[in-house]
Motif scaffolding. Structure first.
Motif, PDB file in Angstrom:
ATOM      1  N   THR A 121      61.141-105.219 -75.577  1.00 11.82           N
ATOM      2  CA  THR A 121      62.334-104.879 -74.807  1.00 11.82           C
ATOM      3  C   THR A 121      62.054-103.571 -74.081  1.00 11.82           C
ATOM      4  OG1 THR A 121      63.752-105.958 -76.423  1.00 11.82           O
ATOM      5  CG2 THR A 121      64.780-104.377 -74.915  1.00 11.82           C
ATOM      6  N   VAL A 122      62.133-103.608 -72.759  1.00  9.87           N
ATOM      7  CA  VAL A 122      61.766-102.432 -71.986  1.00  9.87           C
ATOM      8  C   VAL A 122      62.812-102.156 -70.923  1.00  9.87           C
ATOM      9  CG1 VAL A 122      59.274-102.720 -72.311  1.00  9.87           C
ATOM     10  CG2 VAL A 122      60.404-103.871 -70.426  1.00  9.87           C
ATOM     11  N   THR A 123      62.848-100.925 -70.492  1.00  9.95           N
ATOM     12  CA  THR A 123      63.717-100.552 -69.374  1.00  9.95           C
ATOM     13  C   THR A 123      62.895-100.364 -68.106  1.00  9.95           C
ATOM     14  OG1 THR A 123      63.519 -98.220 -70.001  1.00  9.95           O
ATOM     15  CG2 THR A 123      65.396 -99.449 -70.882  1.00  9.95           C
ATOM     16  N   ASP A 124      61.586-100.301 -68.238  1.00  5.54           N
ATOM     17  CA  ASP A 124      60.684-100.170 -67.090  1.00  5.54           C
ATOM     18  C   ASP A 124      60.806-101.436 -66.235  1.00  5.54           C
ATOM     19  OD1 ASP A 124      58.490 -99.943 -65.363  1.00  5.54           O
ATOM     20  OD2 ASP A 124      57.268 -98.951 -66.882  1.00  5.54           O
ATOM     21  N   ARG A 125      61.006-101.282 -64.923  1.00  6.53           N
ATOM     22  CA  ARG A 125      61.200-102.443 -64.048  1.00  6.53           C
ATOM     23  C   ARG A 125      59.881-103.087 -63.627  1.00  6.53           C
ATOM     24  NH1 ARG A 125      65.397-102.169 -59.326  1.00  6.53           N
ATOM     25  NH2 ARG A 125      64.771-104.365 -59.392  1.00  6.53           N
ATOM     26  N   ARG A 126      58.763-102.474 -63.957  1.00  5.54           N
ATOM     27  CA  ARG A 126      57.491-103.120 -63.634  1.00  5.54           C
ATOM     28  C   ARG A 126      57.368-104.402 -64.456  1.00  5.54           C
ATOM     29  NH1 ARG A 126      54.350 -97.408 -63.845  1.00  5.54           N
ATOM     30  NH2 ARG A 126      55.565 -97.386 -65.750  1.00  5.54           N
ATOM     31  N   PRO A 127      57.036-105.516 -63.813  1.00  2.00           N
ATOM     32  CA  PRO A 127      57.177-106.825 -64.463  1.00  2.00           C
ATOM     33  C   PRO A 127      56.312-107.039 -65.690  1.00  2.00           C
ATOM     34  CG  PRO A 127      56.091-107.027 -62.319  1.00  2.00           C
ATOM     35  CD  PRO A 127      56.627-105.640 -62.402  1.00  2.00           C
ATOM     36  N   MET A 128      55.233-106.268 -65.865  1.00  2.00           N
ATOM     37  CA  MET A 128      54.389-106.451 -67.048  1.00  2.00           C
ATOM     38  C   MET A 128      54.531-105.305 -68.045  1.00  2.00           C
ATOM     39  SD  MET A 128      50.888-108.273 -65.739  1.00  2.00           S
ATOM     40  CE  MET A 128      50.409-108.592 -67.448  1.00  2.00           C
ATOM     41  N   ALA A 129      55.526-104.467 -67.866  1.00  2.00           N
ATOM     42  CA  ALA A 129      55.742-103.379 -68.819  1.00  2.00           C
ATOM     43  C   ALA A 129      55.941-103.951 -70.217  1.00  2.00           C
ATOM     44  CB  ALA A 129      56.956-102.552 -68.400  1.00  2.00           C
ATOM     45  N   GLY A 130      55.263-103.366 -71.198  1.00  3.07           N
ATOM     46  CA  GLY A 130      55.355-103.839 -72.570  1.00  3.07           C
ATOM     47  C   GLY A 130      54.346-104.906 -72.924  1.00  3.07           C
ATOM     48  N   MET A 131      53.542-105.362 -71.955  1.00  4.93           N
ATOM     49  CA  MET A 131      52.537-106.386 -72.216  1.00  4.93           C
ATOM     50  C   MET A 131      51.164-105.740 -72.401  1.00  4.93           C
ATOM     51  SD  MET A 131      53.467-109.540 -69.692  1.00  4.93           S
ATOM     52  CE  MET A 131      55.093-110.311 -69.703  1.00  4.93           C
ATOM     53  N   ARG A 132      50.346-106.372 -73.204  1.00  5.02           N
ATOM     54  CA  ARG A 132      48.998-105.874 -73.469  1.00  5.02           C
ATOM     55  C   ARG A 132      47.971-106.884 -72.965  1.00  5.02           C
ATOM     56  NH1 ARG A 132      47.248-103.492 -79.253  1.00  5.02           N
ATOM     57  NH2 ARG A 132      47.897-101.570 -78.188  1.00  5.02           N
ATOM     58  N   VAL A 133      46.968-106.374 -72.243  1.00  9.09           N
ATOM     59  CA  VAL A 133      45.891-107.187 -71.689  1.00  9.09           C
ATOM     60  C   VAL A 133      44.564-106.676 -72.231  1.00  9.09           C
ATOM     61  CG1 VAL A 133      44.695-107.899 -69.571  1.00  9.09           C
ATOM     62  CG2 VAL A 133      47.192-107.635 -69.569  1.00  9.09           C
ATOM     63  N   LEU A 134      43.740-107.566 -72.740  1.00 12.66           N
ATOM     64  CA  LEU A 134      42.377-107.208 -73.134  1.00 12.66           C
ATOM     65  C   LEU A 134      41.432-107.669 -72.029  1.00 12.66           C
ATOM     66  CD1 LEU A 134      42.321-108.160 -76.923  1.00 12.66           C
ATOM     67  CD2 LEU A 134      43.179-106.090 -75.809  1.00 12.66           C
ATOM     68  N   ASP A 135      40.686-106.736 -71.472  1.00 12.59           N
ATOM     69  CA  ASP A 135      39.822-106.998 -70.315  1.00 12.59           C
ATOM     70  C   ASP A 135      38.365-106.925 -70.760  1.00 12.59           C
ATOM     71  OD1 ASP A 135      38.387-107.002 -67.974  1.00 12.59           O
ATOM     72  OD2 ASP A 135      39.386-105.280 -67.073  1.00 12.59           O
ATOM     73  N   LEU A 136      37.720-108.096 -70.847  1.00 11.57           N
ATOM     74  CA  LEU A 136      36.310-108.166 -71.238  1.00 11.57           C
ATOM     75  C   LEU A 136      35.464-108.605 -70.047  1.00 11.57           C
ATOM     76  CD1 LEU A 136      38.024-108.799 -73.993  1.00 11.57           C
ATOM     77  CD2 LEU A 136      35.802-109.513 -74.857  1.00 11.57           C
ATOM     78  N   THR A 137      35.780-108.120 -68.862  1.00 10.33           N
ATOM     79  CA  THR A 137      35.042-108.489 -67.656  1.00 10.33           C
ATOM     80  C   THR A 137      34.219-107.301 -67.177  1.00 10.33           C
ATOM     81  OG1 THR A 137      36.828-107.847 -66.140  1.00 10.33           O
ATOM     82  CG2 THR A 137      36.870-110.103 -67.010  1.00 10.33           C
ATOM     83  N   SER A 138      33.414-107.531 -66.146  1.00 10.94           N
ATOM     84  CA  SER A 138      32.569-106.463 -65.619  1.00 10.94           C
ATOM     85  C   SER A 138      32.407-106.610 -64.119  1.00 10.94           C
ATOM     86  CB  SER A 138      31.192-106.475 -66.304  1.00 10.94           C
ATOM     87  OG  SER A 138      30.532-107.704 -66.057  1.00 10.94           O
ATOM     88  N   ASN A 139      31.832-105.588 -63.494  1.00  7.07           N
ATOM     89  CA  ASN A 139      31.566-105.541 -62.056  1.00  7.07           C
ATOM     90  C   ASN A 139      32.854-105.454 -61.256  1.00  7.07           C
ATOM     91  OD1 ASN A 139      28.681-105.438 -61.999  1.00  7.07           O
ATOM     92  ND2 ASN A 139      28.653-107.566 -62.676  1.00  7.07           N
ATOM     93  N   VAL A 140      33.224-106.472 -60.463  1.00  7.00           N
ATOM     94  CA  VAL A 140      34.335-106.312 -59.526  1.00  7.00           C
ATOM     95  C   VAL A 140      35.491-107.279 -59.776  1.00  7.00           C
ATOM     96  CG1 VAL A 140      35.031-106.423 -57.094  1.00  7.00           C
ATOM     97  CG2 VAL A 140      32.860-105.354 -57.718  1.00  7.00           C
ATOM     98  N   ALA A 141      35.224-108.577 -59.786  1.00  6.09           N
ATOM     99  CA  ALA A 141      36.311-109.559 -59.748  1.00  6.09           C
ATOM    100  C   ALA A 141      37.267-109.426 -60.936  1.00  6.09           C
ATOM    101  CB  ALA A 141      35.738-110.972 -59.684  1.00  6.09           C
ATOM    102  N   GLY A 142      36.738-109.489 -62.160  1.00  2.00           N
ATOM    103  CA  GLY A 142      37.593-109.373 -63.331  1.00  2.00           C
ATOM    104  C   GLY A 142      38.282-108.023 -63.428  1.00  2.00           C
ATOM    105  N   PRO A 143      37.533-106.912 -63.273  1.00  5.01           N
ATOM    106  CA  PRO A 143      38.190-105.604 -63.302  1.00  5.01           C
ATOM    107  C   PRO A 143      39.273-105.445 -62.239  1.00  5.01           C
ATOM    108  CG  PRO A 143      35.853-105.339 -63.675  1.00  5.01           C
ATOM    109  CD  PRO A 143      36.063-106.792 -63.330  1.00  5.01           C
ATOM    110  N   LEU A 144      39.070-106.019 -61.053  1.00  3.86           N
ATOM    111  CA  LEU A 144      40.112-105.947 -60.019  1.00  3.86           C
ATOM    112  C   LEU A 144      41.371-106.676 -60.476  1.00  3.86           C
ATOM    113  CD1 LEU A 144      41.325-105.414 -57.257  1.00  3.86           C
ATOM    114  CD2 LEU A 144      39.967-107.299 -56.345  1.00  3.86           C
ATOM    115  N   ALA A 145      41.202-107.842 -61.087  1.00  3.69           N
ATOM    116  CA  ALA A 145      42.368-108.544 -61.626  1.00  3.69           C
ATOM    117  C   ALA A 145      43.098-107.658 -62.632  1.00  3.69           C
ATOM    118  CB  ALA A 145      41.941-109.859 -62.276  1.00  3.69           C
ATOM    119  N   GLY A 146      42.324-106.998 -63.503  1.00  5.63           N
ATOM    120  CA  GLY A 146      42.932-106.100 -64.475  1.00  5.63           C
ATOM    121  C   GLY A 146      43.646-104.934 -63.817  1.00  5.63           C
ATOM    122  N   GLN A 147      43.102-104.431 -62.710  1.00  5.07           N
ATOM    123  CA  GLN A 147      43.746-103.330 -62.000  1.00  5.07           C
ATOM    124  C   GLN A 147      45.095-103.749 -61.434  1.00  5.07           C
ATOM    125  OE1 GLN A 147      42.441 -99.862 -61.503  1.00  5.07           O
ATOM    126  NE2 GLN A 147      44.661 -99.966 -61.442  1.00  5.07           N
TER     127      GLN A 147
END
Length: 390
Positions: free
Chosen positions: A4-30
């Protein structure tokens, strides 16, 4: 795992594990960072590959241009997946995650017990996203690949040749960048599906598929063309009815001009004050202009010879015609378009102050996150793993 969050950013409160490298995956994470997610970068002890791609320009040897733009606001956790204890730590961390995104060769994580079926049995709400070079279920899917190889394999180098006939590789990693945005879109779609249907999903994006989709009009044309006419692709845009389109000589250099739409063609004719271009049967219709590219270029360059590139850009833009100089990167960052767009962002402070390029989407309802600098390798390992173990 939605809090439950008050932050209006749509992914606030969500956790992402990023196991990518170089550009494409990290850009998605960004992208997901800027939407408010906590993105935890899982790195090997030596760091992900992008950390080790450094600038070779004198004085910039410590600059990591592949890593810097795509890791603002992330946390770095070092885990050695060759170590069984670290695999267990990652499993425990995945139990707390909303998204798990990985770019390993097909089968690698499955052998470690970190494949989608294993993780989603433990965490049914998990969105498991995989990035690969090729898709499918055969030998092609197991091929390694990076942006440059995919550009060659997918046909993106069509018409891009040096004087000696060797293929010319563009400097920008266009496939990686496009794939990163497609991957982020697919993850968000899966999260929306979870929101509506109560269950996570498995998402797969392949660089090759994205590269082909970028060329859909050209590939579609080839699908309708007999193989013996494959030479039609060699001239790229010139084999479509998009003339005038491309570089034309002005008084002091090359002007990039695009006026193939009938409305824009008429505006161009008026701006050039060459009414005979409109009545010439070679140029009167869009298809006819494409069939007479040499004559059309000669007629336009005769008219363009009277002004410089900068003068024509001003004249034609005012007239509603698309025109631009062919800018270098040094010119781009000083241009009005770049400055007005506010594309350069500054994060951090002191010795950790960094300049990067922001992600392109804009929102009225919230301010994108990612305002802290790129993490040092393993900077958040104790913080994140300690919280999970607690």
């Amino acid at each position: 795992m939605i809090a439950t969050v008050t932050d209006r950013r749509p992914m606030a409160g969500m956790r992402v594990l990023d196991l990518t490298s170089n550009v494409a995956g990290p850009l998605a994470g960004q992208v997901l960072v800027d939407l408010g997610a906590e993105v935890i970068k899982i790195e090997p002890p030596a760091g992900e590959a992008g950390r080790n791609i450094r600038s070779t320009i004198p004085g910039q040897e410590d600059l990591r241009p592949y890593f810097l733009p795509h890791h603002r606001g992330k946390k770095s956790v070092v885990l050695d997946l060759r170590n069984a204890d670290d695999v267990d730590r990652l499993l425990a961390l995945a139990d707390t995650a909303d998204v798990f995104v990985q770019g390993f060769r097909p089968g690698v994580l499955d052998r470690l017990g970190l494949g989608p079926d294993a993780l989603r049995r433990r965490n049914p709400g998990l969105v498991y996203a995989s990035l690969s070079a090729f898709s499918g279920h055969g030998e092609q899917h197991r091929r390694p690949g990076i942006d440059a190889l995919i550009q060659a394999e997918s046909g993106l180098l069509t018409g891009l040749t040096r004087a000696d006939g060797a293929p010319s590789l563009p400097a920008p990693t266009v496939v990686d960048a496009s794939s990163g945005h497609v991957l982020a879109q697919a993850i968000l779609a899966a999260l929306l599906g979870r929101e509506r249907h109560g269950e996570g999903d498995v998402v797969e994006v392949a660089l090759y598929d994205v590269a082909v989709s970028l060329q859909a009009p050209h590939v579609t044309r080839q699908l309708h063309t007999a193989p013996e006419h494959a030479h039609l692709t060699e001239t790229g845009r010139a084999s479509l009815a998009v003339a005038p389109s491309g570089p034309f000589r002005a008084a002091d250099g090359w002007l990039m001009l695009f006026a193939y739409v009938p409305k824009h063609w008429n505006l161009l004719v008026e701006a050039l004050d060459r009414p005979t271009l409109r009545t010439d049967p070679r140029f009167a219709e869009q298809v006819e202009r494409a069939r007479h590219p040499v004559e059309l270029a000669a007629a336009l360059e005769e008219a363009l010879a009277g002004h410089t590139v900068a003068e024509w850009v001003e004249i034609l833009t005012a007239a509603g015609v698309m025109a631009s100089p062919a800018r270098s990167w040094s010119s781009v960052i000083r241009s009005a378009a770049f400055v007005e767009a506010g594309l350069a962002v500054t994060v951090g402070e002191g010795e950790r102050t960094e300049l990067a390029v922001r992600t392109p989407a804009r929102y009225r309802g919230f301010t994108p996150a990612g305002v802290t600098p790129t993490p040092r390798l393993g900077e958040h390992t104790d913080e994140v793993l300690g919280a999970v173990q607690a």
